[in-house]
Design an enzyme around this catalytic site. Structure first.
Site, PDB file in Angstrom:
ATOM      1  N   HIS A 158       0.823  -1.218   0.000  1.00 52.86           N
ATOM      2  CA  HIS A 158       0.000   0.000   0.000  1.00 52.86           C
ATOM      3  C   HIS A 158       0.854   1.264   0.000  1.00 52.86           C
ATOM      4  CE1 HIS A 158      -3.593  -2.481   1.754  1.00 52.86           C
ATOM      5  NE2 HIS A 158      -3.435  -2.656   0.456  1.00 52.86           N
ATOM      6  N   CYS A 203       4.648  13.103  -7.747  1.00 53.66           N
ATOM      7  CA  CYS A 203       3.834  14.043  -8.522  1.00 53.66           C
ATOM      8  C   CYS A 203       2.585  13.339  -9.067  1.00 53.66           C
ATOM      9  CB  CYS A 203       4.678  14.570  -9.676  1.00 53.66           C
ATOM     10  SG  CYS A 203       3.730  15.543 -10.859  1.00 53.66           S
ATOM     11  N   CYS A 255       3.409  13.611 -13.409  1.00 53.82           N
ATOM     12  CA  CYS A 255       4.535  12.916 -14.054  1.00 53.82           C
ATOM     13  C   CYS A 255       5.048  11.750 -13.217  1.00 53.82           C
ATOM     14  CB  CYS A 255       5.664  13.885 -14.397  1.00 53.82           C
ATOM     15  SG  CYS A 255       6.585  14.472 -12.970  1.00 53.82           S
ATOM     16  N   CYS A 314       5.440  19.886  -7.873  1.00 52.77           N
ATOM     17  CA  CYS A 314       6.498  19.128  -8.540  1.00 52.77           C
ATOM     18  C   CYS A 314       7.526  20.089  -9.150  1.00 52.77           C
ATOM     19  CB  CYS A 314       5.868  18.269  -9.628  1.00 52.77           C
ATOM     20  SG  CYS A 314       7.055  17.406 -10.651  1.00 52.77           S
ATOM     21  N   GLY A 371      -1.077  -8.918  12.859  1.00 54.16           N
ATOM     22  CA  GLY A 371      -1.632  -7.588  13.092  1.00 54.16           C
ATOM     23  C   GLY A 371      -2.432  -7.020  11.943  1.00 54.16           C
TER      24      GLY A 371
HETATM   25  C1  BJW Z   1      -2.654  -6.142  16.770  1.00 51.40           C
HETATM   26  C2  BJW Z   1      -2.111  -5.405  17.818  1.00 51.40           C
HETATM   27  C3  BJW Z   1      -0.916  -5.885  18.370  1.00 51.40           C
HETATM   28  C4  BJW Z   1      -3.919  -4.416  17.209  1.00 51.40           C
HETATM   29  N1  BJW Z   1      -0.356  -6.992  17.877  1.00 51.40           N
HETATM   30  N2  BJW Z   1      -2.090  -7.234  16.304  1.00 51.40           N
HETATM   31  C5  BJW Z   1     -12.986  -7.498  -2.876  1.00 51.40           C
HETATM   32  C6  BJW Z   1     -14.022  -7.560  -1.941  1.00 51.40           C
HETATM   33  C7  BJW Z   1     -14.458  -6.394  -1.309  1.00 51.40           C
HETATM   34  C8  BJW Z   1     -13.884  -5.146  -1.579  1.00 51.40           C
HETATM   35  C9  BJW Z   1     -12.887  -5.101  -2.491  1.00 51.40           C
HETATM   36  C10 BJW Z   1     -12.450  -6.263  -3.147  1.00 51.40           C
HETATM   37  N3  BJW Z   1     -11.444  -5.900  -3.981  1.00 51.40           N
HETATM   38  C11 BJW Z   1     -11.217  -4.575  -3.866  1.00 51.40           C
HETATM   39  C12 BJW Z   1     -12.079  -4.048  -2.987  1.00 51.40           C
HETATM   40  C13 BJW Z   1     -12.158  -2.596  -2.616  1.00 51.40           C
HETATM   41  C14 BJW Z   1     -11.161  -2.180  -1.544  1.00 51.40           C
HETATM   42  C15 BJW Z   1     -11.399  -3.015  -0.297  1.00 51.40           C
HETATM   43  O1  BJW Z   1     -10.742  -3.992  -0.039  1.00 51.40           O
HETATM   44  N4  BJW Z   1     -12.360  -2.601   0.493  1.00 51.40           N
HETATM   45  C16 BJW Z   1     -12.708  -3.333   1.718  1.00 51.40           C
HETATM   46  C17 BJW Z   1     -12.358  -2.454   2.933  1.00 51.40           C
HETATM   47  C18 BJW Z   1     -14.152  -3.706   1.678  1.00 51.40           C
HETATM   48  N5  BJW Z   1      -9.789  -2.321  -2.039  1.00 51.40           N
HETATM   49  C19 BJW Z   1      -9.183  -1.389  -2.774  1.00 51.40           C
HETATM   50  O2  BJW Z   1      -9.762  -0.363  -3.118  1.00 51.40           O
HETATM   51  C20 BJW Z   1      -7.747  -1.648  -3.161  1.00 51.40           C
HETATM   52  N6  BJW Z   1      -7.553  -1.436  -4.556  1.00 51.40           N
HETATM   53  C21 BJW Z   1      -8.022  -2.265  -5.502  1.00 51.40           C
HETATM   54  O3  BJW Z   1      -8.641  -3.253  -5.217  1.00 51.40           O
HETATM   55  O4  BJW Z   1      -7.670  -1.891  -6.802  1.00 51.40           O
HETATM   56  C22 BJW Z   1      -8.350  -2.493  -7.870  1.00 51.40           C
HETATM   57  C23 BJW Z   1      -9.444  -1.527  -8.208  1.00 51.40           C
HETATM   58  C24 BJW Z   1      -9.154  -0.471  -9.035  1.00 51.40           C
HETATM   59  C25 BJW Z   1     -10.160   0.412  -9.361  1.00 51.40           C
HETATM   60  C26 BJW Z   1     -11.438   0.244  -8.805  1.00 51.40           C
HETATM   61  C27 BJW Z   1     -11.704  -0.816  -7.947  1.00 51.40           C
HETATM   62  C28 BJW Z   1     -10.674  -1.722  -7.637  1.00 51.40           C
HETATM   63  C29 BJW Z   1      -6.816  -0.638  -2.479  1.00 51.40           C
HETATM   64  C30 BJW Z   1      -6.853  -0.741  -1.004  1.00 51.40           C
HETATM   65  C31 BJW Z   1      -5.986   0.360  -0.394  1.00 51.40           C
HETATM   66  C32 BJW Z   1      -6.087   0.366   1.133  1.00 51.40           C
HETATM   67  N7  BJW Z   1      -5.558   1.581   1.607  1.00 51.40           N
HETATM   68  C33 BJW Z   1      -5.418   1.751   3.040  1.00 51.40           C
HETATM   69  C34 BJW Z   1      -4.926   3.176   3.291  1.00 51.40           C
HETATM   70  C35 BJW Z   1      -3.457   3.268   2.852  1.00 51.40           C
HETATM   71  C36 BJW Z   1      -2.927   4.628   3.001  1.00 51.40           C
HETATM   72  C37 BJW Z   1      -2.942   5.077   4.415  1.00 51.40           C
HETATM   73  O5  BJW Z   1      -2.185   4.544   5.251  1.00 51.40           O
HETATM   74  O6  BJW Z   1      -3.731   5.982   4.700  1.00 51.40           O
HETATM   75  O7  BJW Z   1      -4.506   0.792   3.569  1.00 51.40           O
HETATM   76  S1  BJW Z   1      -6.921   1.436   3.957  1.00 51.40           S
HETATM   77  C38 BJW Z   1      -6.107   0.705   5.348  1.00 51.40           C
HETATM   78  O8  BJW Z   1      -6.509  -0.680   5.464  1.00 51.40           O
HETATM   79  C39 BJW Z   1      -4.614   0.708   4.998  1.00 51.40           C
HETATM   80  C40 BJW Z   1      -4.195  -0.648   5.488  1.00 51.40           C
HETATM   81  O9  BJW Z   1      -2.983  -1.050   4.864  1.00 51.40           O
HETATM   82  C41 BJW Z   1      -5.378  -1.513   5.170  1.00 51.40           C
HETATM   83  C42 BJW Z   1      -5.442  -2.788   5.990  1.00 51.40           C
HETATM   84  O10 BJW Z   1      -5.646  -2.520   7.336  1.00 51.40           O
HETATM   85  P1  BJW Z   1      -4.907  -3.391   8.451  1.00 51.40           P
HETATM   86  O11 BJW Z   1      -3.453  -3.186   8.345  1.00 51.40           O
HETATM   87  O12 BJW Z   1      -5.403  -4.767   8.428  1.00 51.40           O
HETATM   88  O13 BJW Z   1      -5.352  -2.609   9.781  1.00 51.40           O
HETATM   89  P2  BJW Z   1      -6.690  -2.831  10.672  1.00 51.40           P
HETATM   90  O14 BJW Z   1      -6.800  -1.646  11.545  1.00 51.40           O
HETATM   91  O15 BJW Z   1      -7.850  -3.182   9.847  1.00 51.40           O
HETATM   92  O16 BJW Z   1      -6.338  -4.113  11.555  1.00 51.40           O
HETATM   93  C43 BJW Z   1      -5.348  -4.060  12.562  1.00 51.40           C
HETATM   94  C44 BJW Z   1      -5.336  -5.396  13.261  1.00 51.40           C
HETATM   95  O17 BJW Z   1      -4.269  -5.389  14.199  1.00 51.40           O
HETATM   96  C45 BJW Z   1      -6.617  -5.681  14.073  1.00 51.40           C
HETATM   97  O18 BJW Z   1      -7.101  -6.978  13.714  1.00 51.40           O
HETATM   98  C46 BJW Z   1      -6.154  -5.657  15.517  1.00 51.40           C
HETATM   99  O19 BJW Z   1      -6.839  -6.593  16.357  1.00 51.40           O
HETATM  100  C47 BJW Z   1      -4.709  -6.012  15.384  1.00 51.40           C
HETATM  101  N8  BJW Z   1      -3.833  -5.524  16.472  1.00 51.40           N
HETATM  102  N9  BJW Z   1      -2.941  -4.369  18.137  1.00 51.40           N
HETATM  103  C48 BJW Z   1      -0.983  -7.662  16.882  1.00 51.40           C
HETATM  104  N10 BJW Z   1      -0.320  -5.244  19.448  1.00 51.40           N
HETATM  105 ZN    ZN Z   2       5.538  16.322 -12.095  1.00 54.10          ZN
END
Ligand code: BJW
Ligand code: ZN
Length: 269
Positions: free
Chosen positions: A130, A138, A141, A166, A206
């Site tokens: 991600h 940019c 570009c 940029c 996590g």
């Molecule tokens: C601990 C702890 C400790 C706490 N020890 N553990 C298929 C089905 C449904 C939807 C979709 C699908 N395919 C695509 C989609 C759409 C969408 C999606 O998945 N949506 C769902 C939410 C429903 N996906 C996308 O849009 C992706 N792109 C894509 O598919 O492109 C093709 C496309 C093109 C054009 C149109 C359509 C599709 C891109 C996804 C990008 C995600 N971006 C983010 C933000 C990144 C930038 C930023 O940082 O701001 O990425 S969202 C956010 O979620 C971030 C994370 O990387 C990501 C995952 O979250 P993560 O890391 O799992 O965090 P949490 O908070 O959810 O979980 C933390 C866990 O830790 C918990 O379980 C806790 O219990 C645990 N924990 N303390 C161990 N001490």
């Molecule tokens: Zn540029």
């Protein structure tokens, strides 16, 4: 929430079968999410009360259209997070993951995180699915843009900050992350998919495993016969898929796993 194998809550009771498999593995994928950085003080996304998406609206901050509408709001929020990451230190979980490479032929870290704490802990092979907050670029570009952190210590949730321009084409610079609806970086995704399809063990650490396509990686590893080990203090949708659920903080569970593994490898030598 899905059930699965009985969760293991005691870090001093890591099963022998789990260590056996790790010690025989040629390739391990460590698939990480925000929870691995939680003990470094970096907020997760979906944890109740403290998660970013509990406090902020993802549609207003983490989509391409949000950046077009309100670039200063979005840029300021990401600068606020970048400042927090710059202040943070790798925690025992990041260090244990880096240390795994001393006992196993190949370890590939596939992270959804946009921080650089795995690299700072010493992991050598890190795939960022991600993006990376250190790599702004940019919007037109695509050239990389380096800049100092602009919002070092205020306010609690960031303030509007005009994004830089940029130097080559004068268009806006955007955060180097993957927003909802955007494709993942092609090379990173291909490498991660190949690694997951060919590993012997996948450790999922996590992550709520709710965001696709990243969340398909543990499933594809399991479908090809890899052992899946989940480390998470909470139950997730992956509990049923995992062969072992280590139900605790990564900073407690992972050092215990690595200590057991090192003992096993040393004993066998
Ligand atoms: C601990 C702890 C400790 C706490 N020890 N553990 C298929 C089905 C449904 C939807 C979709 C699908 N395919 C695509 C989609 C759409 C969408 C999606 O998945 N949506 C769902 C939410 C429903 N996906 C996308 O849009 C992706 N792109 C894509 O598919 O492109 C093709 C496309 C093109 C054009 C149109 C359509 C599709 C891109 C996804 C990008 C995600 N971006 C983010 C933000 C990144 C930038 C930023 O940082 O701001 O990425 S969202 C956010 O979620 C971030 C994370 O990387 C990501 C995952 O979250 P993560 O890391 O799992 O965090 P949490 O908070 O959810 O979980 C933390 C866990 O830790 C918990 O379980 C806790 O219990 C645990 N924990 N303390 C161990 N001490
Ligand atoms: Zn540029």
């Amino acid at each position: 929430m899905a059930s699965g194998p009985a969760p293991i809550e005691d870090a001093s009771a890591i099963p022998d079968a789990l260590i056996d498999r790790l010690s025989q593995a040629r390739r391990i994928v460590v698939f990480t999410g925000a929870g691995v950085s939680a003990e470094s003080g970096i907020a997760t996304f979906r944890d109740r009360n403290t998660g970013l998406w509990e406090r902020f609206d993802a549609h207003e901050l983490a989509t391409p259209s949000a950046f077009v509408r309100e670039p200063a709001l979005v840029w300021g929020w990401y600068e606020w997070r970048r400042a927090a990451i710059a202040r943070a230190q790798p925690n025992p979980a990041h260090r244990a993951i880096a240390q795994l490479a001393n006992s196993v032929a190949e370890v590939c870290v596939v992270t959804q995180n946009v921080d650089n704490l795995h690299e700072r802990a010493g992991s050598k092979q890190v795939v960022h699915l991600h993006g990376n907050l250190a790599q702004a670029r940019c919007i037109r570009c695509g050239r990389a843009h380096k800049h100092a952190v602009q919002a070092p210590d205020e306010p609690e949730n960031g303030r509007a900050v005009e994004p830089p321009r940029c130097r080559h084409c004068n268009s806006l610079v955007r955060p180097g992350v993957v927003w909802f609806g955007e494709s993942l970086p092609e090379d990173a995704w291909q490498l991660a998919a190949d690694m997951a399809a060919s590993c012997d063990v996948l450790l999922s650490v996590g992550t709520s495993a709710l965001v696709y396509p990243a969340a398909s990686l543990p499933r594809s590893a399991a479908a090809r016969g890899a052992m899946v080990i989940q480390v998470n203090p909470m139950a997730t949708d992956m509990d049923r898929l995992a062969h072992f659920n280590l139900r605790g903080a990564a900073g407690v569970m992972l050092p215990a796993v690595v200590a057991n593994l090192e003992n096993r490898v040393r004993g066998a030598a």
